[in-house]
Design a protein around this motif. Structure first.
Motif, mmCIF file in Angstrom:
data_model
loop_
_atom_site.group_PDB
_atom_site.id
_atom_site.type_symbol
_atom_site.label_atom_id
_atom_site.label_comp_id
_atom_site.label_asym_id
_atom_site.label_seq_id
_atom_site.Cartn_x
_atom_site.Cartn_y
_atom_site.Cartn_z
ATOM 1 N N ARG A 190 0.836 -1.213 0.000
ATOM 2 C CA ARG A 190 0.000 0.000 0.000
ATOM 3 C C ARG A 190 0.865 1.255 0.000
ATOM 4 N NH1 ARG A 190 -2.499 1.226 4.253
ATOM 5 N NH2 ARG A 190 -4.133 2.422 3.243
ATOM 6 N N THR A 193 2.755 1.751 -3.477
ATOM 7 C CA THR A 193 1.902 2.009 -4.643
ATOM 8 C C THR A 193 0.909 3.138 -4.417
ATOM 9 O OG1 THR A 193 0.231 0.446 -3.892
ATOM 10 C CG2 THR A 193 1.966 -0.432 -5.328
ATOM 11 N N GLN A 195 -1.973 2.556 -3.580
ATOM 12 C CA GLN A 195 -3.219 1.950 -4.079
ATOM 13 C C GLN A 195 -3.817 1.014 -3.032
ATOM 14 O OE1 GLN A 195 -4.503 2.379 -7.312
ATOM 15 N NE2 GLN A 195 -2.882 3.913 -7.579
ATOM 16 N N LEU A 227 -4.355 -4.834 -7.418
ATOM 17 C CA LEU A 227 -4.639 -3.540 -6.800
ATOM 18 C C LEU A 227 -5.611 -2.744 -7.673
ATOM 19 C CD1 LEU A 227 -2.072 -4.570 -5.318
ATOM 20 C CD2 LEU A 227 -1.412 -2.195 -5.052
ATOM 21 N N SER A 228 -6.076 -1.624 -7.138
ATOM 22 C CA SER A 228 -7.130 -0.883 -7.851
ATOM 23 C C SER A 228 -6.694 -0.413 -9.242
ATOM 24 C CB SER A 228 -7.613 0.294 -7.002
ATOM 25 O OG SER A 228 -6.566 0.840 -6.261
ATOM 26 N N ASP A 229 -5.382 -0.203 -9.473
ATOM 27 C CA ASP A 229 -4.937 0.207 -10.810
ATOM 28 C C ASP A 229 -4.333 -0.976 -11.578
ATOM 29 O OD1 ASP A 229 -2.581 -0.274 -9.524
ATOM 30 O OD2 ASP A 229 -1.583 1.561 -10.209
#
Ligand SMILES: NC(=O)c1ccc[n+]([C@@H]2O[C@H](COP(=O)([O-])OP(=O)(O)OC[C@H]3O[C@@H](n4cnc5c(N)ncnc54)[C@H](O)[C@@H]3O)[C@@H](O)[C@H]2O)c1
Length: 341
Positions: A190, A193, A195, A227-229
């Motif tokens: 986290r 990144t 993210q 991850l979100s991206d």
């Protein structure tokens, strides 16, 4: 400026390290109180560290006027209750990871922390205060390796401690491998990144001590995350590294890669003998992260003196526990787990 008066709760494996640092290695503070359920640990604090006030009740320590701040190094299941009690009694709070074992309990605690913005709250993810990790973070921020595509992490305790862990695990709850150990790597993912994690899939195997199956514990586990991206993360956590304490992180980017602690080397000494060429390894977390533990404690004290909040906060505690619990759920249900927003 007066020294910040600190009371520590928990004088076990890590508590002794923090207590020693607060008593002798951190400036601007004084370790005035200690709380433990173990009489010999309190005697150690009095005799070896010059601690003036000892308590067997946390509530008594936290309500006393002999401390300004608490350092919580008790077993993880106590953290949330102890954080709330300290905040409600006007104390600044440092707590070891994880902030808590349950999401609702952490949210309740986060609310209490937010109601006391004038008190400092800090969560102990000490790797963020390790010089190598800080150097790597700066390189990432400066764009040296481009956009991150994948992070690979190993966090494996030495096998030396495995037998005693097995005995402990048959009657106690550590929170599980992902919440107890992989949480450091979850925090690094986290942190590097920026993210949040979207999906996790976790697996594991007990080979040296199959009886850990009955305890619902894992000797070695792995988790794959998206991850979100769409950045990927691969985490390996374990308790059975024959050579020592193996912490290693690799960050792959579009323009290059970084690796922190390719081999967790103890120092610069190489031994050449009839076994070949040997580079000694770090054998435990107090050795590998000795400086980082001092630096994070120093940051906590500096934040109190300078009336500011540290970078590692309750939200980091909430998100890292959520992700670790999702890993555990994935392992238990043998399925891909989607994290709730
Ligand atoms: N940052 C790291 O790398 C790292 C490493 C090890 C442990 N930890 C964390 O530190 C915490 C402590 O771990 P440990 O291995 O030192 O534990 P430990 O079992 O060795 O020691 C626990 C201590 O807490 C005290 N204690 C227990 N219940 C108490 C209570 N109700 N009131 C007051 N004191 C109480 C015990 O007397 C003992 O002194 C855990 O939350 C763990 O996750 C973090």
């Amino acid at each position: 400026m007066n020294n910040i008066r600190v009371g520590i709760v928990g004088l076990g494996r890590l508590g002794k390290v923090h207590a020693q640092n607060l008593a002798t290695g951190v400036s601007g503070c004084e370790l005035t109180a200690a709380c433990s359920l173990v009489e010999t640990e309190l005697a150690f604090a009095q005799k070896n560290l010059g601690v003036k006030h000892t308590f067997s009740s946390y509530e008594e320590m936290v309500k006393s006027s002999v401390i300004d701040a608490v350092f919580i190094v008790s077993p993880s299941g106590f953290h949330c209750d102890q954080v709330r009690l300290a905040m409600e009694n006007g104390k600044h709070v440092f707590t070891e990871k994880p902030l808590g074992l349950e999401v609702e309990d952490i949210k309740k605690t986060q609310k209490v922390i937010e109601e006391h913005p004038e008190q400092v709250f800090m969560l102990g993810f000490m790797r963020r205060y390790d010089e190598s990790y800080q150097y790597a973070k700066k390189m990432v921020e400066d764009g040296e390796i481009g956009e991150i595509t994948l992070i690979r992490c190993y966090g494996i305790d030495p096998s030396e401690g495995l037998e005693s862990f097995v005995k402990f695990a048959m009657n106690n709850d550590s929170g599980g491998l992902f919440l107890d150990m992989a949480i450091h790597d979850i925090d690094l993912v986290r942190w590097f990144t920026g993210q949040e994690v979207d999906q996790v899939w976790a697996i594991g195997k007990n080979a040296a001590y199959p009886e850990l199956d009955q305890a619902g514990e894992l000797e070695t586990g792995a988790a794959m995350m998206s991850l979100s991206d769409k950045t990927m993360a691969l985490l390996v956590a374990g308790r059975n590294a024959a050579h020592g304490y193996h912490v290693e992180t690799e960050i792959m980017g579009t323009k290059g890669m970084l690796r922190v602690a390719q081999a967790p080397e103890k120092n610069l000494v190489t031994i050449m003998n009839d076994q070949g060429i040997i580079r000694p390894c770090s054998q435990n977390f107090p050795e590998r992260f000795r400086e980082a533990f001092i630096r994070e404690a120093q940051e906590f004290i500096s934040c109190i003196q300078e009336k500011r909040q540290p970078a590692v906060n309750a939200e980091d505690g909430l998100q890292s526990t959520k992700i670790a619990l999702a890993c555990q759920e994935s392992f238990d249900t043998k399925s891909l787990v989607q994290l709730k927003k």
